[in-house]
Scaffold this active site. Structure first.
Site, PDB file in Angstrom:
ATOM      1  CD  GLN A   1      -3.299  -4.361   6.425  1.00 53.72           C
ATOM      2  OE1 GLN A   1      -3.309  -3.317   5.778  1.00 53.72           O
ATOM      3  NE2 GLN A   1      -3.788  -5.493   5.956  1.00 53.72           N
TER       4      GLN A   1
ATOM      5  CE  LYS B   1      -3.887  -2.286   2.195  1.00 56.23           C
ATOM      6  NZ  LYS B   1      -4.532  -2.733   3.447  1.00 56.23           N
TER       7      LYS B   1
ATOM      8  CG  ASP C   1     -10.009  -0.334   4.659  1.00 54.91           C
ATOM      9  OD1 ASP C   1      -9.651  -0.439   3.471  1.00 54.91           O
ATOM     10  OD2 ASP C   1      -9.454  -0.929   5.598  1.00 54.91           O
TER      11      ASP C   1
END
Ligand code: NAD
Length: 287
Positions: free
Chosen positions: A97, A53, A120
């Site tokens: 995460q 990422k 997200d």
């Protein structure tokens, strides 16, 4: 012979578009977009995802404000960091995460993220916007699936879509997105009897389970579109390991019209949508 839905190539194209967009608006805003990925502990798979990422951010011109914290970090510490990032004007997107180590409550932490920085797209406010069909940040993996279908001109309208898996991360949001795109949607899950009878009805089949080889050729309608969300690491007979999806790709590909590979299908699209969300928030915060 099926056509491959090439998520890797499309993700590259989206990243180029985002880089151009950032270059256009940055002089106006006076800073680059910023994404903060919080990683707790040393899960090797998570570390690889986070590195990927951050590398992708660098490629398009998004500044990274990630933090790597020890596995024994307390909920209060993490919550404090999220509050600081919520206030930080250089940061447009925040994500934690998963999975988190120990008994840290990931859902409670997710609720601490300001909805307008929820890169997200999993905060209840953003999921609520999705349910209502309103504008908002969309969950990355389901949005990546929809973008991939659109790129290959596969219109879900009037088609029968079957999702296998009902998680809040994939199954439920992709169901809502397909409904919004006028598909007729069925969700199968671990308690569905005779899964094959359900999947064989699908014009668009989206397995999101986490079981290698779950979907075999006899479970797929000839000519169906198959988008494999599953990611599983399996041992190779000659040693080492490799990534596979939930679909028995080698046999299923001959039955389908379109199919995603694993790796190189939905995975890169998820990262592309994360960057897209960060840039979207950045542009929203422009005024
Ligand atoms: P999850 O464990 O939260 O959900 C799995 C779902 O599968 C559940 O709803 C369960 O009911 C269903 N299920 C389990 N066994 C089943 C069976 N035998 N038959 C039918 N349904 C069954 O998982 P998740 O977070 O939704 O992830 C699913 C998979 O997708 C995993 O392999 C994960 O690694 C992968 N994933 C990939 C991406 C990506 O970017 N490609 C992103 C997120 C998740």
């Amino acid at each position: 012979m099926a056509q491959i839905l090439d998520g890797k190539a499309l993700a590259g194209k989206i990243q180029e578009e985002l880089r151009d967009r950032i270059q256009t608006v940055q002089p106006d805003i006076g800073r680059p977009p910023g994404l903060a990925v919080l990683m707790v502990g040393d899960n090797p798979a998570s570390a690889a995802y986070v590195r990927n990422k951050e590398r992708s951010c660098e490629r398009v011109g998004i500044a990274s404000f990630g933090q790597h914290l020890p596995a024994d970090s307390s909920f209060e510490t993490l919550s404090g960091i999220i509050q600081d990032l919520n206030q930080d004007d250089r940061v447009d997107g925040i994500l934690v995460q998963l999975p988190l180590p120990g008994d840290l409550d990931s859902v409670a932490l997710l609720h601490q993220i300001a909805p307008e920085k929820d890169a997200d797209g999993l905060h209840p406010v953003n999921l609520g916007h999705l349910v209502r069909g309103e504008e908002g940040l969309r969950s990355c993996t389901p949005a990546g699936v929809m973008r991939l279908l659109a790129e290959y001109n596969i219109d879900p309208a009037g088609k029968k879509a079957v999702i296998v898996g009902r998680s809040i991360l994939v199954g439920k949001p992709v169901t809502l997105m397909l409904l919004e795109a006028n598909a007729t949607v069925t969700i199968a899950h671990s308690r569905t009897p005779d899964l094959a009878a359900v999947t064989r009805e699908a014009d668009i089949l989206i397995p999101a389970v986490g079981r290698p080889g779950l979907i075999t050729a006899d479970m797929v309608k000839p000519g169906a579109v198959v988008v494999d969300v599953g990611i599983n690491r399996v041992e190779k007979p000659e040693g080492g390991s490799r990534l596979v999806g939930d679909v028995d790709f080698d046999n299923v590909k001959d039955v389908t019209s379109y199919i995603t590979p694993v790796p190189g299908g939905v995975g890169p699209m998820t990262v592309a949508m994360l960057l897209h969300n960060t840039v979207w928030s950045y542009c929203q915060r422009r005024s």
